[in-house]
Scaffold this active site. Structure first.
Site, PDB file in Angstrom:
ATOM      1  CE  LYS A 108      40.035   1.278  19.294  1.00 16.15           C
ATOM      2  NZ  LYS A 108      40.907   2.346  18.781  1.00 16.15           N
ATOM      3  CG  HIS A 138      35.988   6.776  22.048  1.00 15.26           C
ATOM      4  ND1 HIS A 138      35.270   7.080  20.921  1.00 15.26           N
ATOM      5  CD2 HIS A 138      37.279   6.658  21.654  1.00 15.26           C
ATOM      6  CE1 HIS A 138      36.097   7.148  19.888  1.00 15.26           C
ATOM      7  NE2 HIS A 138      37.316   6.899  20.299  1.00 15.26           N
ATOM      8  CB  CYS A 183      37.686  10.200  20.144  1.00 20.10           C
ATOM      9  SG  CYS A 183      38.405  10.331  18.515  1.00 20.10           S
ATOM     10  CD  GLN A 210      41.323   1.414  23.793  1.00 16.61           C
ATOM     11  OE1 GLN A 210      42.334   0.732  23.910  1.00 16.61           O
ATOM     12  NE2 GLN A 210      41.160   2.243  22.772  1.00 16.61           N
ATOM     13  CG  ASP A 246      33.707   1.619  24.008  1.00 14.17           C
ATOM     14  OD1 ASP A 246      34.411   0.696  23.549  1.00 14.17           O
ATOM     15  OD2 ASP A 246      33.974   2.826  23.835  1.00 14.17           O
TER      16      ASP A 246
END
Lengths: 149, 413
Positions: free
Chosen positions: B233, B130, B371, B210, B207
């Site tokens: 999220k 991302h 993104c 997700q 990261d």
């Protein structure tokens, strides 16, 4: 779904499938790149202006049906127009898709371009319809880039 | 053959009733919310917690001697403890509260980069990152005279691990990789990625935006040096988020923002910084959002979370099979190990047109480059349409998605 039919009318779908003047123009004397940073769509417009008249106009790039059809119909509308007439069309189109010109009650010369009035119901898509117009406007004013930001 | 019947024993109806927005209509149609990778919805437990905080407990944290300030501070720190337990960090002070995953990565890039990245050094990022795990590293690389190198992926959207190992060398100062790709859904073998980097003594910044909402994450089991994720999220309010960092790294790093809260003693000549976590939390934080994150974690702990995650995974498989069967649909991201995300294109139809037509039928998906423009460049496409699931989604919603896609193909025939 009725609003949807206002947006994706036959004419728009047809221009999306068979865009007019969809090619580069080696002898263009004005050109500019348009970007929609929201979706990453990019578009190039080419113009050949003889004296005060737009003798030819074309575009290339990738985009959604709305942006492609709008660019396609824009090239048809601009061919043979003077700079001043092009400026009027830009201004009226811009006011139509931002809700500042009512095609029923306000005088205008938009003709076939009135089909894009339906985009008003889809605020997220207004920039798709206006990107090509902003890009041509930038090209005619000697700028290399236009953005819908 | 896929079956529309739910096969797990997860209590879907009860969980759906916990999320009030799921019962609303959009354009006169029942909402099917399939944009969870952008932002998930919020359960009643979180909404009620925020209302209680704002109506009875609000004040600034770590400042006042008065009662409200003490309650706010206690609740804020209780949320931090909930986060610690949820990701199994050793210490709550290793969980820095940030505005979201993006701010967390920027904190690491600046705090670590200014101290440890120098001219000629290298930072590895993966092809599927991302922008939030690319741009902060580019910015610090430019400041420090370092360069970015890219770990490639294959056509399925899986990291090419052999090439990753070849990229590691004595100039590498950081490896920045997503646990799960937001554009493709790929679950990366992050424990292996970390173990390999550690052989060279290189830290890894994950990261995890997700990942945390879709399966259990244990930062100590992964041996992650830094692990960032967003609250919004994972069923919490926007403005909440966490960057976990190993204490040994966080203590060596300088703060990246200065201001109130992050100091021990200030004169015009010199400032001494506060200890962890305050050193990295300048200014008044998003108190109610972080307390909301704590409430979201309490909520997740109150349901059968393993069953919920298993259900969501089953749903992803079901929807993938449904969409794959439609002529003209291409699935982007076909890794063996995936979570939540189903990215696709329809031949001859731009994703934004797909998004608009689906919205008119009450189905919320994301359309665009997510993104992750380098991912789009890799696949030679401008954008994709992306359906992304949470455990509150149903097979009926996957069926509606498939039917709506058929309708798109019909319109553009």
């Amino acid at each position: 779904m009725s609003e949807l039919n206002d947006l994706y009318q036959e004419v728009i779908l047809e221009h999306n499938k068979n865009p007019r003047n969809f090619h580069e123009m080696p002898d263009a004397n004005y050109r500019a790149d348009g970007h929609n940073p929201l979706c990453g769509d990019q578009l190039k417009v080419f113009l050949r202006v003889d004296g005060d008249v737009i003798a030819d106009v074309s575009f290339t790039g990738s985009g959604c049906a709305i942006s492609k059809a709008s660019a396609s119909m824009m090239t048809q509308a601009l061919k043979g127009k003077t700079r001043e007439e092009a400026e009027t069309l830009f201004d009226e189109f811009h006011r139509m898709v931002t809700g500042k010109l009512d095609i029923e009650t306000d005088e205008n010369v938009l003709g076939k371009l009135r089909i894009f009035a339906g985009v008003l119901e889809f605020p997220a898509r207004v920039k798709c319809a206006s990107l090509s117009w902003h890009t041509v406007h930038a090209a005619l004013h000697g700028e290399e880039d236009a953005s819908t930001e | 053959m896929v079956s529309a019947k739910q096969t797990s024993d997860f209590d879907l109806d009860t969980v759906r009733a916990d999320f009030p927005v799921l019962s609303r209509k959009v354009h006169g149609e029942q909402l099917s919310y399939l944009d969870n990778a952008s932002s998930s919805q919020v359960p009643n437990a979180v909404i009620e917690r925020e209302i209680k905080y704002l109506s009875e407990e609000h004040s600034n944290v770590h400042r006042g001697v008065h009662t409200l300030s003490q309650i706010a501070t206690n609740e804020f720190e209780r949320a931090r403890e909930s986060v610690r337990a949820f990701i199994n960090a050793a210490e709550a002070k290793e969980c820095i509260f940030v505005r979201g995953c993006t701010e967390g990565i920027n904190l690491v890039a600046n705090g670590y980069g200014r101290k440890f990245i120098n001219e000629g050094d290298e930072i590895l990022v993966s092809q599927m990152e991302h922008h939030a795990n690319i741009v902060p590293w580019q910015m610090i690389a430019e400041q420090r005279g370092a360069r970015i190198r890219v770990i490639p992926m294959n056509e399925n959207g899986e990291l090419i691990i052999d090439e990753y190992e070849n990229l590691l060398n004595e100039r590498t100062r950081m490896v920045a990789v997503a646990h799960v790709s937001n554009a493709l859904g790929t679950v990366n073998p992050i424990r292996e990625v970390i173990a390999t980097a550690h052989k060279f003594g290189i830290p890894v910044c994950v990261d995890g935006a997700q990942a945390v909402p879709h399966f259990r994450v244990d930062v100590r089991d992964l041996d992650a040096d830094f692990y960032a994720f967003s609250g919004h999220k994972m069923f919490a309010p926007t403005g909440s988020g966490v960057v976990y960092g190993k204490q040994e790294w966080l203590e060596k790093m300088d703060p990246w923002q200065g201001g109130g809260s992050m100091i021990r003693y200030v004169t015009f000549e010199k400032t001494r910084y506060a200890g962890l976590p305050e050193k990295f939390e300048a200014g008044t934080p998003a108190i109610e959002s972080q307390i909301g994150l704590g409430a979201a974690i309490d909520y997740l702990n109150s349901i059968d979370l393993d069953a919920a995650f298993a259900w969501e995974h089953e749903l992803l498989g079901y929807a993938t099979e449904k969409l794959s069967a439609i002529e003209g649909v291409r699935i982007i991201g076909t890794a063996k190990n995936k979570a939540s995300v189903l990215s696709f294109t329809i031949e001859g139809v731009h994703p934004h047109d797909i998004g608009t037509i689906l919205d008119q039928q009450g189905i919320a998906i994301r359309a665009g480059h997510h993104c992750a423009q380098p991912v789009m460049q890799f696949f030679g496409i401008p954008a994709t349409a992306r359906a992304s699931f949470a455990f509150y989604n149903t097979k009926e919603e996957a069926d509606r998605l498939a039917e709506a896609i058929e309708k798109v193909i019909q319109v553009f025939g």
